[in-house]
Motif scaffolding. Structure first.
Motif, PDB file in Angstrom:
ATOM      1  N   ASP A  80       0.819  -1.217   0.000  1.00  0.00           N
ATOM      2  CA  ASP A  80       0.000   0.000   0.000  1.00  0.00           C
ATOM      3  C   ASP A  80       0.852   1.267   0.000  1.00  0.00           C
ATOM      4  OD1 ASP A  80      -2.198  -1.639   0.090  1.00  0.00           O
ATOM      5  OD2 ASP A  80      -2.593  -1.345   2.231  1.00  0.00           O
ATOM      6  N   LYS A  81       1.953   1.239   0.736  1.00  0.00           N
ATOM      7  CA  LYS A  81       2.770   2.438   0.905  1.00  0.00           C
ATOM      8  C   LYS A  81       3.747   2.658  -0.241  1.00  0.00           C
ATOM      9  CE  LYS A  81       1.602   3.851   5.177  1.00  0.00           C
ATOM     10  NZ  LYS A  81       1.350   5.237   5.623  1.00  0.00           N
ATOM     11  N   TYR A  82       4.383   1.582  -0.705  1.00  0.00           N
ATOM     12  CA  TYR A  82       5.511   1.736  -1.620  1.00  0.00           C
ATOM     13  C   TYR A  82       5.387   0.923  -2.909  1.00  0.00           C
ATOM     14  CZ  TYR A  82       7.044   2.749   3.138  1.00  0.00           C
ATOM     15  OH  TYR A  82       7.102   3.201   4.431  1.00  0.00           O
ATOM     16  N   GLY A  83       4.257   0.233  -3.072  1.00  0.00           N
ATOM     17  CA  GLY A  83       4.052  -0.541  -4.294  1.00  0.00           C
ATOM     18  C   GLY A  83       4.914  -1.778  -4.399  1.00  0.00           C
ATOM     19  N   LEU A  84       5.395  -2.309  -3.272  1.00  0.00           N
ATOM     20  CA  LEU A  84       6.230  -3.510  -3.278  1.00  0.00           C
ATOM     21  C   LEU A  84       5.355  -4.750  -3.122  1.00  0.00           C
ATOM     22  CD1 LEU A  84       9.198  -2.337  -1.004  1.00  0.00           C
ATOM     23  CD2 LEU A  84       8.916  -2.104  -3.483  1.00  0.00           C
ATOM     24  N   ARG A  85       5.683  -5.791  -3.853  1.00  0.00           N
ATOM     25  CA  ARG A  85       4.856  -7.004  -3.845  1.00  0.00           C
ATOM     26  C   ARG A  85       5.635  -8.167  -3.248  1.00  0.00           C
ATOM     27  NH1 ARG A  85       0.134  -4.569  -4.165  1.00  0.00           N
ATOM     28  NH2 ARG A  85       0.184  -2.989  -5.823  1.00  0.00           N
ATOM     29  N   TYR A  86       5.235  -8.564  -2.048  1.00  0.00           N
ATOM     30  CA  TYR A  86       5.849  -9.704  -1.377  1.00  0.00           C
ATOM     31  C   TYR A  86       4.761 -10.627  -0.850  1.00  0.00           C
ATOM     32  CZ  TYR A  86      10.292  -7.193  -1.429  1.00  0.00           C
ATOM     33  OH  TYR A  86      11.432  -6.530  -1.826  1.00  0.00           O
ATOM     34  N   THR A  87       5.113 -11.884  -0.658  1.00  0.00           N
ATOM     35  CA  THR A  87       4.235 -12.860  -0.037  1.00  0.00           C
ATOM     36  C   THR A  87       4.808 -13.220   1.331  1.00  0.00           C
ATOM     37  OG1 THR A  87       5.436 -14.689  -1.070  1.00  0.00           O
ATOM     38  CG2 THR A  87       3.537 -13.794  -2.271  1.00  0.00           C
ATOM     39  N   PRO A  88       4.007 -13.800   2.229  1.00  0.00           N
ATOM     40  CA  PRO A  88       4.509 -14.086   3.577  1.00  0.00           C
ATOM     41  C   PRO A  88       5.754 -14.965   3.619  1.00  0.00           C
ATOM     42  CG  PRO A  88       2.119 -14.180   3.570  1.00  0.00           C
ATOM     43  CD  PRO A  88       2.543 -14.017   2.137  1.00  0.00           C
ATOM     44  N   ASP A  89       5.980 -15.806   2.607  1.00  0.00           N
ATOM     45  CA  ASP A  89       7.196 -16.620   2.616  1.00  0.00           C
ATOM     46  C   ASP A  89       8.420 -15.841   2.143  1.00  0.00           C
ATOM     47  OD1 ASP A  89       6.433 -16.488  -0.050  1.00  0.00           O
ATOM     48  OD2 ASP A  89       6.943 -18.572  -0.482  1.00  0.00           O
ATOM     49  N   GLU A  90       8.238 -14.540   1.899  1.00  0.00           N
ATOM     50  CA  GLU A  90       9.354 -13.663   1.528  1.00  0.00           C
ATOM     51  C   GLU A  90       9.630 -12.624   2.613  1.00  0.00           C
ATOM     52  OE1 GLU A  90       9.135 -13.464  -3.291  1.00  0.00           O
ATOM     53  OE2 GLU A  90       7.483 -12.478  -2.217  1.00  0.00           O
ATOM     54  N   ILE A 194      25.347  -9.439  -7.591  1.00  0.00           N
ATOM     55  CA  ILE A 194      25.479  -8.475  -6.496  1.00  0.00           C
ATOM     56  C   ILE A 194      24.117  -8.275  -5.839  1.00  0.00           C
ATOM     57  CG2 ILE A 194      25.999  -6.065  -5.911  1.00  0.00           C
ATOM     58  CD1 ILE A 194      27.925  -6.028  -8.299  1.00  0.00           C
ATOM     59  N   TRP A 195      24.095  -8.376  -4.524  1.00  0.00           N
ATOM     60  CA  TRP A 195      22.892  -8.065  -3.768  1.00  0.00           C
ATOM     61  C   TRP A 195      22.850  -6.567  -3.455  1.00  0.00           C
ATOM     62  CZ3 TRP A 195      18.879 -11.128  -3.113  1.00  0.00           C
ATOM     63  CH2 TRP A 195      19.053 -12.520  -3.102  1.00  0.00           C
ATOM     64  N   ILE A 196      21.651  -6.050  -3.369  1.00  0.00           N
ATOM     65  CA  ILE A 196      21.423  -4.709  -2.834  1.00  0.00           C
ATOM     66  C   ILE A 196      20.699  -4.867  -1.505  1.00  0.00           C
ATOM     67  CG2 ILE A 196      20.315  -2.479  -3.176  1.00  0.00           C
ATOM     68  CD1 ILE A 196      20.344  -3.234  -6.239  1.00  0.00           C
ATOM     69  N   VAL A 197      21.317  -4.389  -0.438  1.00  0.00           N
ATOM     70  CA  VAL A 197      20.668  -4.382   0.874  1.00  0.00           C
ATOM     71  C   VAL A 197      20.150  -2.969   1.101  1.00  0.00           C
ATOM     72  CG1 VAL A 197      20.975  -4.662   3.363  1.00  0.00           C
ATOM     73  CG2 VAL A 197      22.107  -6.243   1.778  1.00  0.00           C
ATOM     74  N   SER A 198      18.848  -2.808   0.987  1.00  0.00           N
ATOM     75  CA  SER A 198      18.213  -1.499   1.050  1.00  0.00           C
ATOM     76  C   SER A 198      17.628  -1.285   2.446  1.00  0.00           C
ATOM     77  CB  SER A 198      17.116  -1.403  -0.022  1.00  0.00           C
ATOM     78  OG  SER A 198      16.631  -0.093  -0.139  1.00  0.00           O
ATOM     79  N   ASP A 199      18.337  -0.506   3.241  1.00  0.00           N
ATOM     80  CA  ASP A 199      17.920  -0.238   4.618  1.00  0.00           C
ATOM     81  C   ASP A 199      16.960   0.945   4.606  1.00  0.00           C
ATOM     82  OD1 ASP A 199      17.603   0.297   7.289  1.00  0.00           O
ATOM     83  OD2 ASP A 199      19.742   0.321   7.764  1.00  0.00           O
ATOM     84  N   GLU A 200      15.669   0.649   4.811  1.00  0.00           N
ATOM     85  CA  GLU A 200      14.618   1.649   4.652  1.00  0.00           C
ATOM     86  C   GLU A 200      13.900   1.939   5.963  1.00  0.00           C
ATOM     87  OE1 GLU A 200      12.235   0.592   1.198  1.00  0.00           O
ATOM     88  OE2 GLU A 200      14.014  -0.194   0.159  1.00  0.00           O
ATOM     89  N   ILE A 201      14.653   1.904   7.076  1.00  0.00           N
ATOM     90  CA  ILE A 201      14.040   2.067   8.385  1.00  0.00           C
ATOM     91  C   ILE A 201      13.373   3.436   8.550  1.00  0.00           C
ATOM     92  CG2 ILE A 201      16.145   2.906   9.500  1.00  0.00           C
ATOM     93  CD1 ILE A 201      13.527   0.519  11.057  1.00  0.00           C
ATOM     94  N   TRP A 217      12.292  -1.701  -8.851  1.00  0.00           N
ATOM     95  CA  TRP A 217      12.910  -1.965 -10.149  1.00  0.00           C
ATOM     96  C   TRP A 217      13.723  -3.258 -10.174  1.00  0.00           C
ATOM     97  CZ3 TRP A 217      12.781   2.784  -7.757  1.00  0.00           C
ATOM     98  CH2 TRP A 217      12.016   3.775  -8.410  1.00  0.00           C
ATOM     99  N   LEU A 218      14.226  -3.699  -9.014  1.00  0.00           N
ATOM    100  CA  LEU A 218      15.126  -4.847  -9.014  1.00  0.00           C
ATOM    101  C   LEU A 218      14.839  -5.770  -7.828  1.00  0.00           C
ATOM    102  CD1 LEU A 218      17.441  -5.693 -10.896  1.00  0.00           C
ATOM    103  CD2 LEU A 218      19.035  -4.561  -9.338  1.00  0.00           C
ATOM    104  N   PRO A 219      13.603  -6.275  -7.720  1.00  0.00           N
ATOM    105  CA  PRO A 219      13.256  -7.087  -6.545  1.00  0.00           C
ATOM    106  C   PRO A 219      14.050  -8.379  -6.441  1.00  0.00           C
ATOM    107  CG  PRO A 219      11.526  -7.222  -8.220  1.00  0.00           C
ATOM    108  CD  PRO A 219      12.463  -6.138  -8.659  1.00  0.00           C
ATOM    109  N   GLU A 220      14.462  -8.937  -7.584  1.00  0.00           N
ATOM    110  CA  GLU A 220      15.155 -10.224  -7.557  1.00  0.00           C
ATOM    111  C   GLU A 220      16.561 -10.134  -6.976  1.00  0.00           C
ATOM    112  OE1 GLU A 220      15.926  -8.428 -11.683  1.00  0.00           O
ATOM    113  OE2 GLU A 220      14.286  -8.500 -10.215  1.00  0.00           O
ATOM    114  N   GLN A 221      17.126  -8.914  -6.876  1.00  0.00           N
ATOM    115  CA  GLN A 221      18.461  -8.745  -6.306  1.00  0.00           C
ATOM    116  C   GLN A 221      18.461  -7.908  -5.028  1.00  0.00           C
ATOM    117  OE1 GLN A 221      20.271  -8.147 -10.702  1.00  0.00           O
ATOM    118  NE2 GLN A 221      21.718  -7.557  -9.099  1.00  0.00           N
TER     119      GLN A 221
END
Length: 385
Positions: A80-90, A194-201, A217-221
């Motif tokens: 709702d806030k940021y348009g990110l799509r995750y499921t509970p197993d993620e 390469i992983w991106i660790v996005s700290d969005e606290i 733009w890059l959920p898989e990484q």
């Protein structure tokens, strides 16, 4: 017996923020503008949900990754806030964002791998990286107004690069990245190992526009770190989250399981309430912080302290280079001669030298008193021959 202590542990230091805070904490009459602790209480309805959970004896272990209803609520919140799509197993519910970072680094880093950090930067990343046997590599963002860009990143990419940390909005500068800047970084890194660790606290504390995550733009990484400490003034409840591809979460939850089993059952119930009924709780706090930002920013600029105006979080990072002192010596002198505590910029890597960090997560009355004292100190310093 000291030789029996793990050398990597011996090599790391206490956070420079805490070192300075502890050094000056017992000074009588001190106005401290150091710690990023929201001065608002946890919302009443969130506290009530915790009290109901205690009364219902909901005091046992939960599943390692966290209550299903909590992970569902977390997924809905970021959708709702940021348009990110995750499921509970993620998703994993963690003991604050700090533990989320710990299990992330321990899962993805190996001996000799490199982690790119935009500097100046929060000091909590480097020790975790070094404990994994990996190497922090700092990217100097000062020439670009503290903004990381694809152009700044590109020269630092090597075969050893395993991870880029994107800590935005930033502690200590308050900088946030635009959609265009994030999209450019995503294009640079897409398809690389390469992983991106996005700290969005601080994602709920953005004052201009809305928060964007590179996971758009890059959920898989991307591994997104977030939590409720800043958004809902729940620092002591210790609720954080990891959002990542399911195959990565499957491995992270093993590390999580053997370090903490699960986060507090009571805190999890409170977190469900915060993410659902309290979805918009941060708005009133954000409005108050925005008012404090305007006040503190204009006071600092009127004093002649150059400072980039923050996009988010609740910190200002003015330059004190004109005084010809190290940031530590300047901050200590301000404590001793003005009764105000600020954090030396050197706490945020060598690239923070020449600055101090001021937290405006304090009431306007406290800010006014602290800035009045700082202004008198600066006027006195400038009058001296």
């Amino acid at each position: 017996m000291k030789h029996l202590i793990q050398p990597r542990v011996q090599a790391i230091q206490l956070s420079g923020i805490r070192q300075f805070f502890n050094l000056v904490a017992d000074r009588p009459g001190l106005v401290s503008l150091t710690i990023g602790q929201p001065d608002f209480p946890t919302p009443d309805h969130v506290k009530a949900a915790a009290q109901e959970a205690i009364a219902a004896d909901f005091t046992t272990y939960t599943v390692n990754a966290g209550l299903l209803e909590l992970r569902q609520a977390a997924c809905q919140f970021v959708a709702d806030k940021y348009g990110l799509r995750y499921t509970p197993d993620e998703v994993i519910a963690t003991v604050g964002a700090s533990q989320a970072l710990d299990i992330t680094f321990r899962t993805i880093l190996e001996e000799g791998t490199e982690v790119l950090l935009p500097a100046p930067v929060y000091p909590g990343y480097e020790p975790l990286i070094r404990l994994c046997g990996a190497k922090p590599v700092y990217i100097d963002t000062r020439p670009n107004g503290f903004r990381l860009s694809a152009e700044l990143i590109a020269p630092y990419l090597t075969e050893k690069t395993r991870c880029l940390v994107l800590p935005y909005p930033s502690n200590p500068t308050g900088t946030a990245l635009s959609a265009e800047e994030l999209e450019n970084i995503a294009s640079l890194l897409k398809g690389r190992p390469i992983w991106i660790v996005s700290d969005e606290i601080y994602s709920e504390l953005v004052y201009r526009g809305r928060h964007h995550s590179i996971a758009e733009w890059l959920p898989e990484q991307t591994i997104v770190i977030n939590g409720l400490s800043k958004s809902h003034s729940m620092t002591g409840w210790r609720i954080g989250f990891v959002f990542a591809p399911a195959f990565a979460v499957e491995q992270m939850v093993k590390v999580h399981q053997y370090s903490v089993s699960c986060t507090s059952s009571i805190s999890q119930k409170a977190a469900v309430e915060a993410l659902t009924a309290g979805k918009h709780d941060a708005e009133a706090m954000r409005a108050a912080y925005a008012e404090r930002l305007e006040y503190a920013y204009h006071r600092l600029t009127a004093m002649g302290l150059p400072v980039e105006k923050p996009d988010g979080a609740f910190y200002l990072f003015p330059s004190i280079a004109a005084f010809g002192m190290s940031s530590f010596d300047f901050a200590l002198d301000v404590v001793e001669n003005a009764g105000v505590a600020l954090v030396p910029g050197s706490a945020f890597s060598e690239y923070g030298e020449g600055h101090v960090r001021l937290s405006y997560a304090y009431s306007l009355d406290v800010l006014k008193e602290g800035l009045d004292r700082l202004e008198r100190y600066i006027q006195t310093k400038r009058r001296r021959p």
